[in-house]
Write an enzyme that holds these catalytic residues in place. Structure first.
Site, PDB file in Angstrom:
ATOM      1  N   GLY A  14     -54.482 -60.309  11.826  1.00  0.00           N
ATOM      2  CA  GLY A  14     -54.988 -61.128  10.733  1.00  0.00           C
ATOM      3  C   GLY A  14     -56.325 -61.767  11.053  1.00  0.00           C
ATOM      4  O   GLY A  14     -57.213 -61.854  10.200  1.00  0.00           O
TER       5      GLY A  14
ATOM      6  N   ASN B 219     -49.987 -71.438   5.968  1.00  0.00           N
ATOM      7  CA  ASN B 219     -49.070 -71.303   7.090  1.00  0.00           C
ATOM      8  C   ASN B 219     -48.458 -72.626   7.524  1.00  0.00           C
ATOM      9  O   ASN B 219     -47.364 -72.663   8.049  1.00  0.00           O
ATOM     10  CB  ASN B 219     -49.792 -70.650   8.282  1.00  0.00           C
ATOM     11  CG  ASN B 219     -51.139 -71.269   8.568  1.00  0.00           C
ATOM     12  OD1 ASN B 219     -51.995 -71.353   7.681  1.00  0.00           O
ATOM     13  ND2 ASN B 219     -51.356 -71.713   9.789  1.00  0.00           N
TER      14      ASN B 219
ATOM     15  N   GLN C 215     -49.386 -64.778   5.483  1.00  0.00           N
ATOM     16  CA  GLN C 215     -48.044 -65.381   5.437  1.00  0.00           C
ATOM     17  C   GLN C 215     -47.173 -64.828   4.309  1.00  0.00           C
ATOM     18  O   GLN C 215     -45.999 -65.200   4.203  1.00  0.00           O
ATOM     19  CB  GLN C 215     -48.159 -66.911   5.270  1.00  0.00           C
ATOM     20  CG  GLN C 215     -48.683 -67.632   6.491  1.00  0.00           C
ATOM     21  CD  GLN C 215     -47.694 -67.603   7.661  1.00  0.00           C
ATOM     22  OE1 GLN C 215     -46.486 -67.479   7.480  1.00  0.00           O
ATOM     23  NE2 GLN C 215     -48.211 -67.705   8.872  1.00  0.00           N
TER      24      GLN C 215
ATOM     25  N   HIS D  76     -47.458 -58.594  12.871  1.00  0.00           N
ATOM     26  CA  HIS D  76     -46.448 -59.279  13.700  1.00  0.00           C
ATOM     27  C   HIS D  76     -45.692 -60.361  12.939  1.00  0.00           C
ATOM     28  O   HIS D  76     -44.628 -60.792  13.362  1.00  0.00           O
ATOM     29  CB  HIS D  76     -47.082 -59.837  14.982  1.00  0.00           C
ATOM     30  CG  HIS D  76     -47.938 -61.060  14.807  1.00  0.00           C
ATOM     31  ND1 HIS D  76     -47.446 -62.334  14.948  1.00  0.00           N
ATOM     32  CD2 HIS D  76     -49.256 -61.206  14.509  1.00  0.00           C
ATOM     33  CE1 HIS D  76     -48.423 -63.207  14.776  1.00  0.00           C
ATOM     34  NE2 HIS D  76     -49.537 -62.550  14.497  1.00  0.00           N
TER      35      HIS D  76
ATOM     36  N   THR E 280     -61.164 -46.063  18.914  1.00  0.00           N
ATOM     37  CA  THR E 280     -60.080 -45.089  18.721  1.00  0.00           C
ATOM     38  C   THR E 280     -58.910 -45.787  18.037  1.00  0.00           C
ATOM     39  O   THR E 280     -58.455 -46.842  18.492  1.00  0.00           O
ATOM     40  CB  THR E 280     -59.635 -44.524  20.091  1.00  0.00           C
ATOM     41  OG1 THR E 280     -60.773 -43.915  20.699  1.00  0.00           O
ATOM     42  CG2 THR E 280     -58.520 -43.508  19.932  1.00  0.00           C
TER      43      THR E 280
ATOM     44  N   CYS F 126     -51.236 -72.141  16.645  1.00  0.00           N
ATOM     45  CA  CYS F 126     -52.522 -72.217  17.323  1.00  0.00           C
ATOM     46  C   CYS F 126     -52.818 -73.636  17.788  1.00  0.00           C
ATOM     47  O   CYS F 126     -53.561 -73.836  18.726  1.00  0.00           O
ATOM     48  CB  CYS F 126     -53.640 -71.768  16.388  1.00  0.00           C
ATOM     49  SG  CYS F 126     -53.181 -70.354  15.424  1.00  0.00           S
TER      50      CYS F 126
END
Ligand code: PLP
Length: 395
Positions: free
Chosen positions: A69, A152, A180, A202, A238, A335
């Protein structure tokens, strides 16, 4: 363990891991290679892009795979700002995730040469953006407007369709951070009226460090990561095919589960919120009330999201006491967990700095059970009392 930190990250999904397995083992070639194994990897990648595009309501060629994100948000703002700076002005809200807010501020500090003007539009006491204030700063020269779909920290759902109408009226591209939302709200670009939209795997039981930015073909986007020109030159490197397959599976499963899952989550959340507010009369629910509605009648709060402040008591102490009792959750944002700073979201909503340091977020997910919710309702007052918060409990 009772895991109520789904907004920080979700437990890995077995179905996602199984979808990824062939691409982590046999189908390992570089999807840019012309040989047979490379073509097999390319086929898996193309199928994953088609699946992601199906959920996001765009074309497969409009999907840029990212490292999550944060990179998707960075690419949206920096990529549009570099490709079409126009009047060098970014409009966003005061409650965005740092992935948007700090990128906007970097543009404001001259990350791309001459500084951009950055307007961080305020919110009301529920965390919902002030549409009149947003309309007042948007001009036909605005470079990009970025507004999250759901917050969030406090679960507030933004009136993104109305924001999109304001942006469309002046021809400004709209970026929506929808990290979210999947599994709880619809995330189609066409439904929302967005031009760019970020998701992260995730949060949905998919691989960590994987996500995507959907970008309408008509929106000019300069790369942030330069190199071999993969992903149509929009994001070199890649491609991790297994991560793409995992992102696709996680998004598809989230969307398939939404019709049954969102009401189930909302019912569990309603019981949790009612139980906590009854057992802890001094607690304050932050963000929209559980039954609040946006102007179009849709829910104003994420179904799986409950967040509180406990005025006068350190949120961190409550979190530690909850963990002692087997309940894992966090303050408003993962965070910020290691910083003492008050939440920028709660401050923007008008809470005092002291209260804004006492946030506890209980984020439910598909694995959450009614029994777990009852346990948390029972354990929270205990944890609060142990943290020194007896004054908030009934006499
Ligand atoms: N945007 C929002 C609203 C989020 O909640 C998060 C994650 O916490 C992000 C962006 C960043 O996503 P990622 O962890 O995949 O970098």
């Amino acid at each position: 363990m009772i895991y109520l930190d789904h907004a920080a990250t979700a437990p890995p999904s077995r179905a996602v891991l199984e979808a990824q397995w062939p691409y982590l083992t046999q189908v390992f070639a570089n999807p840019s290679s012309a040989h047979g194994p490379g073509r097999a990897a390319r086929a898996g990648l193309d199928a994953a892009l088609a699946e992601i595009a199906g959920v996001l309501g765009c074309r497969p060629g409009e999907v840029v795979l990212t490292s999550g994100g944060t990179e998707a948000d960075d690419l949206a703002l920096l990529g549009v700002a570099a490709a079409a700076p126009r009047g060098r002005q970014v409009v966003t809200t005061a409650v965005e995730h740092p992935a948007v807010l700090e990128t906007a501020r970097a543009l404001g500090a001259g990350a791309l040469g001459e500084p951009f003007r950055v307007d961080e539009v305020g919110v009301d006491g529920d965390g919902v953006v002030d549409l009149a204030a947003l309309a007042a700063v948007l001009t036909p020269a605005t470079t990009i407007c970025s507004v999250m779909l759901a917050n969030n920290e406090v679960g507030a759902v933004q009136p993104v369709r109305e924001v999109a109408a304001l942006c469309r009226a002046v021809g400004v591209p709209l970026h929506v951070d929808a990290v979210q939302a999947p599994g709880q709200l619809g995330v189609r670009l066409d439904d929302l009226g967005a031009d760019l939209l970020s998701v992260s795997a995730h949060k949905l039981g998919g691989p960590r460090g994987a996500g995507a930015l959907a970008v309408r073909g008509a929106v000019p986007l300069a790369p942030v990561i330069h190199g071999g020109g993969q992903q149509r030159g929009r994001r070199s490197g890649t491609v991790d095919v297994a991560a793409a397959v995992g992102t696709a599976a996680a998004l598809r499963l989230a969307e398939e589960g939404r019709a049954a899952g969102a009401p189930r989550l909302a019912a569990l959340r309603d019981r949790l919120v009612a139980g906590v507010l009854y057992a802890v009369p001094g607690a304050v629910l932050t963000g929209p009330a559980v039954d609040a509605r946006l102007a179009d009648g849709s829910p104003a709060r994420l179904p799986g999201h409950a967040s509180f402040v406990f005025p006068g008591f350190g949120g961190e102490a409550v979190l530690l006491e909850l963990e002692e009792r087997g309940v894992v959750c966090s303050s408003g944002s993962a965070c910020a967990a290691d910083s003492d700073d008050a939440s920028h979201v709660l401050l923007a909503m008008g809470l005092g700095a002291d209260a804004a340091r006492t946030a506890v977020r209980l984020a439910l997910g598909p694995s959450t059970t009614p029994e777990e919710v009852e346990d948390v309702v029972r354990l929270l007052p205990e944890a609060l009392a142990a943290a020194g918060g007896a004054a908030l409990l009934p006499a």
